[in-house]
Motif scaffolding. Structure first.
Motif, PDB file in Angstrom:
ATOM      1  N   HIS A   1       0.830  -1.200   0.000  1.00  0.00           N
ATOM      2  CA  HIS A   1       0.000   0.000   0.000  1.00  0.00           C
ATOM      3  C   HIS A   1       0.874   1.263   0.000  1.00  0.00           C
ATOM      4  CE1 HIS A   1      -3.686   2.245   1.550  1.00  0.00           C
ATOM      5  NE2 HIS A   1      -2.711   3.115   1.759  1.00  0.00           N
ATOM      6  N   LEU A   2       1.839   1.325   0.898  1.00  0.00           N
ATOM      7  CA  LEU A   2       2.677   2.514   1.012  1.00  0.00           C
ATOM      8  C   LEU A   2       3.588   2.696  -0.198  1.00  0.00           C
ATOM      9  CD1 LEU A   2       3.524   2.340   4.818  1.00  0.00           C
ATOM     10  CD2 LEU A   2       1.878   3.857   3.664  1.00  0.00           C
TER      11      LEU A   2
ATOM     12  N   THR B   1       5.749   5.684  -3.994  1.00  0.00           N
ATOM     13  CA  THR B   1       6.633   5.477  -5.152  1.00  0.00           C
ATOM     14  C   THR B   1       5.821   4.873  -6.306  1.00  0.00           C
ATOM     15  OG1 THR B   1       7.373   3.356  -4.200  1.00  0.00           O
ATOM     16  CG2 THR B   1       8.762   5.303  -3.815  1.00  0.00           C
ATOM     17  N   VAL B   2       5.868   3.547  -6.476  1.00  0.00           N
ATOM     18  CA  VAL B   2       5.137   2.916  -7.569  1.00  0.00           C
ATOM     19  C   VAL B   2       4.885   1.452  -7.241  1.00  0.00           C
ATOM     20  CG1 VAL B   2       7.304   2.460  -8.826  1.00  0.00           C
ATOM     21  CG2 VAL B   2       5.115   2.402 -10.053  1.00  0.00           C
ATOM     22  N   ALA B   3       3.692   0.987  -7.552  1.00  0.00           N
ATOM     23  CA  ALA B   3       3.325  -0.417  -7.376  1.00  0.00           C
ATOM     24  C   ALA B   3       2.705  -0.926  -8.664  1.00  0.00           C
ATOM     25  CB  ALA B   3       2.343  -0.579  -6.214  1.00  0.00           C
ATOM     26  N   VAL B   4       2.770  -2.247  -8.853  1.00  0.00           N
ATOM     27  CA  VAL B   4       2.184  -2.873 -10.033  1.00  0.00           C
ATOM     28  C   VAL B   4       1.207  -3.948  -9.578  1.00  0.00           C
ATOM     29  CG1 VAL B   4       4.149  -4.475 -10.292  1.00  0.00           C
ATOM     30  CG2 VAL B   4       2.651  -3.998 -12.245  1.00  0.00           C
ATOM     31  N   PHE B   5       0.015  -3.950 -10.166  1.00  0.00           N
ATOM     32  CA  PHE B   5      -1.076  -4.841  -9.792  1.00  0.00           C
ATOM     33  C   PHE B   5      -1.506  -5.673 -10.995  1.00  0.00           C
ATOM     34  CE2 PHE B   5      -1.295  -1.003  -7.298  1.00  0.00           C
ATOM     35  CZ  PHE B   5      -1.710  -1.379  -6.021  1.00  0.00           C
ATOM     36  N   ASP B   6      -1.827  -6.922 -10.750  1.00  0.00           N
ATOM     37  CA  ASP B   6      -2.486  -7.751 -11.754  1.00  0.00           C
ATOM     38  C   ASP B   6      -3.990  -7.619 -11.538  1.00  0.00           C
ATOM     39  OD1 ASP B   6      -3.419  -9.644 -13.520  1.00  0.00           O
ATOM     40  OD2 ASP B   6      -2.577 -11.363 -12.446  1.00  0.00           O
TER      41      ASP B   6
ATOM     42  N   GLY C   1      -0.939  -6.776  -4.194  1.00  0.00           N
ATOM     43  CA  GLY C   1      -2.092  -7.646  -4.379  1.00  0.00           C
ATOM     44  C   GLY C   1      -3.414  -6.940  -4.162  1.00  0.00           C
ATOM     45  N   LEU C   2      -4.466  -7.722  -4.180  1.00  0.00           N
ATOM     46  CA  LEU C   2      -5.811  -7.175  -4.042  1.00  0.00           C
ATOM     47  C   LEU C   2      -6.067  -6.601  -2.650  1.00  0.00           C
ATOM     48  CD1 LEU C   2      -7.934  -9.830  -5.964  1.00  0.00           C
ATOM     49  CD2 LEU C   2      -6.988  -7.676  -6.814  1.00  0.00           C
ATOM     50  N   GLY C   3      -5.316  -7.047  -1.643  1.00  0.00           N
ATOM     51  CA  GLY C   3      -5.461  -6.468  -0.308  1.00  0.00           C
ATOM     52  C   GLY C   3      -5.087  -5.002  -0.301  1.00  0.00           C
ATOM     53  N   ALA C   4      -3.946  -4.671  -0.893  1.00  0.00           N
ATOM     54  CA  ALA C   4      -3.528  -3.275  -0.973  1.00  0.00           C
ATOM     55  C   ALA C   4      -4.438  -2.483  -1.898  1.00  0.00           C
ATOM     56  CB  ALA C   4      -2.090  -3.183  -1.461  1.00  0.00           C
ATOM     57  N   ARG C   5      -4.888  -3.113  -2.961  1.00  0.00           N
ATOM     58  CA  ARG C   5      -5.805  -2.420  -3.867  1.00  0.00           C
ATOM     59  C   ARG C   5      -7.071  -1.999  -3.126  1.00  0.00           C
ATOM     60  NH1 ARG C   5      -9.563  -4.173  -8.151  1.00  0.00           N
ATOM     61  NH2 ARG C   5      -9.446  -2.729  -9.916  1.00  0.00           N
ATOM     62  N   ASP C   6      -7.533  -2.837  -2.200  1.00  0.00           N
ATOM     63  CA  ASP C   6      -8.746  -2.513  -1.466  1.00  0.00           C
ATOM     64  C   ASP C   6      -8.509  -1.410  -0.443  1.00  0.00           C
ATOM     65  OD1 ASP C   6     -11.565  -3.039  -0.904  1.00  0.00           O
ATOM     66  OD2 ASP C   6     -10.862  -3.781   1.020  1.00  0.00           O
ATOM     67  N   THR C   7      -7.392  -1.456   0.289  1.00  0.00           N
ATOM     68  CA  THR C   7      -7.142  -0.390   1.265  1.00  0.00           C
ATOM     69  C   THR C   7      -6.853   0.938   0.561  1.00  0.00           C
ATOM     70  OG1 THR C   7      -4.832  -1.147   1.444  1.00  0.00           O
ATOM     71  CG2 THR C   7      -6.385  -1.908   3.125  1.00  0.00           C
ATOM     72  N   LEU C   8      -6.221   0.881  -0.591  1.00  0.00           N
ATOM     73  CA  LEU C   8      -5.964   2.101  -1.357  1.00  0.00           C
ATOM     74  C   LEU C   8      -7.266   2.732  -1.840  1.00  0.00           C
ATOM     75  CD1 LEU C   8      -2.926   0.703  -3.317  1.00  0.00           C
ATOM     76  CD2 LEU C   8      -2.828   2.813  -1.966  1.00  0.00           C
TER      77      LEU C   8
ATOM     78  N   VAL D   1      -1.937   5.011   5.723  1.00  0.00           N
ATOM     79  CA  VAL D   1      -1.430   6.379   5.663  1.00  0.00           C
ATOM     80  C   VAL D   1      -1.835   7.166   6.901  1.00  0.00           C
ATOM     81  CG1 VAL D   1      -1.627   8.590   4.442  1.00  0.00           C
ATOM     82  CG2 VAL D   1      -1.248   6.475   3.161  1.00  0.00           C
ATOM     83  N   LEU D   2      -3.088   7.042   7.329  1.00  0.00           N
ATOM     84  CA  LEU D   2      -3.583   7.817   8.465  1.00  0.00           C
ATOM     85  C   LEU D   2      -3.252   7.188   9.809  1.00  0.00           C
ATOM     86  CD1 LEU D   2      -7.093   8.781   7.047  1.00  0.00           C
ATOM     87  CD2 LEU D   2      -4.987  10.144   7.029  1.00  0.00           C
ATOM     88  N   GLY D   3      -3.062   5.869   9.831  1.00  0.00           N
ATOM     89  CA  GLY D   3      -2.716   5.191  11.065  1.00  0.00           C
ATOM     90  C   GLY D   3      -3.891   4.901  11.974  1.00  0.00           C
ATOM     91  N   HIS D   4      -5.112   4.938  11.446  1.00  0.00           N
ATOM     92  CA  HIS D   4      -6.301   4.589  12.232  1.00  0.00           C
ATOM     93  C   HIS D   4      -7.369   4.027  11.298  1.00  0.00           C
ATOM     94  CE1 HIS D   4      -8.395   8.172  10.752  1.00  0.00           C
ATOM     95  NE2 HIS D   4      -7.326   8.895  11.078  1.00  0.00           N
ATOM     96  N   GLY D   5      -8.468   3.590  11.882  1.00  0.00           N
ATOM     97  CA  GLY D   5      -9.525   2.972  11.106  1.00  0.00           C
ATOM     98  C   GLY D   5     -10.368   3.982  10.337  1.00  0.00           C
ATOM     99  N   ILE D   6     -10.873   3.538   9.186  1.00  0.00           N
ATOM    100  CA  ILE D   6     -11.784   4.346   8.372  1.00  0.00           C
ATOM    101  C   ILE D   6     -12.882   3.437   7.842  1.00  0.00           C
ATOM    102  CG2 ILE D   6     -10.120   6.124   7.714  1.00  0.00           C
ATOM    103  CD1 ILE D   6      -9.695   4.627   5.074  1.00  0.00           C
ATOM    104  N   ALA D   7     -14.013   4.036   7.499  1.00  0.00           N
ATOM    105  CA  ALA D   7     -15.128   3.254   6.971  1.00  0.00           C
ATOM    106  C   ALA D   7     -15.967   4.112   6.045  1.00  0.00           C
ATOM    107  CB  ALA D   7     -15.997   2.714   8.110  1.00  0.00           C
TER     108      ALA D   7
END
Length: 350
Positions: free
Chosen positions: A40-41, A46-51, A213-220, A308-314
Motif C-alpha cells: 500500500h505505502l 513510489t510505484v506499485a504494479v497490480f495484476d 495484491g488485491l489487499g492493498a488495492r482494497d485499502t488504497l 497512511v492515516l494510522g487509524h480505522g476508516i469506513a
C-alpha cells in the motif's frame, strides 16, 4: 480452487510466493511476502504494479456500437470521443447499480467495456459483443512514480493522459493503455496480449515497481473513497445514494433505470454514502450498524485500517442530512468503535 480461472500472470505470482485467494471466480494474489501495508505505502509513495486481469473485457464493435452502449449505460458517451475512457454504470429498472464499468473508446466503432469480474457474463448479456477477457492480461501501474517507471520501458505509453486511451508496442506485442486506476494515485492500466504479459510484468518489477495484491488495492481504494461493487454499489443501491450522480447523463433520451433515478432525484435519496473516521488502530468492517446518539442510523459498507492515516476508516450509508463532524459509534461484534463523519476522500491524491 481447482474450478477458478487463472490470470496469465499466475506463474509469476507463484514465483513471488504470493498468497492466492478466490476473487470473483478467479484465483488472484491478495498479497506478497512484503505484506499489504508495505505494498500500500509503495503505491502511495513510489510505484506499485497490480495484476487486475480478473476484470472483464467485452468488445463491442460495428456501426451500432455507440448507440447500443449509449442506450444501456448511465453516462453520456457524447461527453467523450475515440481515444478516451469513461466511468459509467449499468442499472436495473429500479435504478440500482448492476455493475460499475470503465469503457475504453478505442476507435470510432470499437469499444472495450470493462466490467467487474463476477459481472462479466451479465454485462455481456445486456450489451452483446464478444468476451475477450482470456486473450489479455490487465496490468495496473500506480503511484507518483508510475509514469517515470513506465517511461523507461514505453515512453509513448507514459504520455497517455488521464482517462485517455492509446496503443503501445513492446517486444513484438501490441496492446492498449489507459490513464485509469483504482488507487487514488496517478497511473496507467495496460491491456497486453496474454502470452506477452509475464515479460512486461517482470520488466516493470525490475524497473522498481513493487508487486501489490488485491489487499492493498482494497485499502488504497478505501482511502480514496472509491466504491466497490457489492459494497458501496449493488442491488438496492443507486448512483445518487452512492454520491455518484455525475455518472448519470440526465439529458439522454433513455437508458436502463432512468425513470427510477429521475424520481429519486426529484425527492432526494433516502440515504447517502458517508465517510467515517475511527479513533484507534482497530479497523471497522463492512455490515456493521452505525449509531448516532445511541440509535441505529445506518450501516457500514466497507471498513479497514488506513496505512497512511494510522487509524480505522469506513464508508457507510447514513441519513442524507448527517453533517460532517457528527459523532457516531460502529457496533463491531458487540464492541463500540467511536468515530465521526468526515469528508472524503480520506487521503487526497498527493
Amino acid at each position: 480452487m481447482s474450478g477458478l480461472r487463472r490470470s496469465p500472470l499466475d506463474a509469476e505470482h507463484r514465483a513471488l510466493n504470493a498468497k492466492l485467494v478466490e476473487f470473483g471466480g478467479w484465483q488472484m494474489p491478495i498479497s506478497y511476502p512484503t505484506g499489504t501495508i508495505t505494498e500500500h505505502l509503495a503505491c502511495r509513495n513510489t510505484v506499485a504494479v497490480f495484476d487486475v486481469s480478473h476484470l472483464g473485457t467485452v468488445r463491442v464493435e460495428g456501426g451500432g456500437a455507440f448507440d447500443r452502449l449509449q442506450g444501456a449505460f448511465t453516462n453520456d458517451l457524447n461527453k467523450i470521443e475515440p481515444g478516451r475512457a469513461q466511468y459509467t454504470h449499468l442499472c436495473a429498472d429500479d435504478g440500482s447499480v448492476v455493475d460499475d464499468i470503465i469503457v475504453w473508446w478505442v476507435t470510432p466503432e470499437r469499444f472495450d467495456v470493462m466490467p467487474n469480474a463476477s459481472n462479466t457474463s451479465g454485462v455481456l448479456e445486456a450489451i452483446g459483443g464478444t468476451d475477450v477477457t482470456s486473450e489479455r492480461a490487465i496490468i495496473a501501474v500506480q503511484g507518483p512514480e508510475a509514469r517515470a517507471t513506465v517511461a523507461a520501458l514505453l515512453p509513448e505509453a507514459a504520455a497517455i493522459g488521464r482517462f485517455r486511451v492509446g496503443a503501445f508496442s513492446w517486444r513484438g506485442a501490441s496492446g492498449l493503455v489507459a490513464g485509469t486506476g483504482y488507487t487514488g494515485e496517478d497511473g496507467l492500466e495496460f491491456a497486453v496480449p496474454a502470452d506477452h504479459a509475464p515479460a512486461l510484468w517482470r520488466a516493470l518489477i525490475d524497473s522498481g515497481a513493487t508487486p501489490a495484491g488485491l489487499g492493498a488495492r482494497d485499502t488504497l481504494r478505501l482511502e480514496a473513497a472509491l466504491p466497490l461493487h457489492g459494497h458501496e454499489l449493488g442491488p438496492g443501491i443507486t448512483p445518487l445514494q452512492a454520491g455518484l450522480g455525475w455518472v448519470v447523463g440526465w439529458s439522454k433520451p433513455e437508458f436502463g433505470g432512468k425513470a427510477a433515478l429521475e424520481a429519486e432525484r426529484a425527492t432526494g435519496p433516502a440515504r447517502k454514502l458517508r465517510g467515517i473516521s475511527v479513533a484507534g488502530r482497530r479497523p471497522p468492517r463492512a455490515e456493521c450498524d452505525v449509531l448516532i446518539a445511541g440509535s441505529v442510523a445506518g450501516r457500514t459498507t466497507s471498513g479497514n485500517f488506513s496505512p497512511v492515516l494510522g487509524h480505522g476508516i469506513a464508508l457507510g450509508f447514513l441519513p442524507p442530512d448527517t453533517a460532517e463532524g457528527t459523532e457516531v459509534s460502529i457496533d463491531l461484534r458487540g464492541t463500540d468503535l467511536a468515530g465521526r463523519v468526515v469528508a472524503t476522500p480520506f487521503v487526497a491524491k498527493r
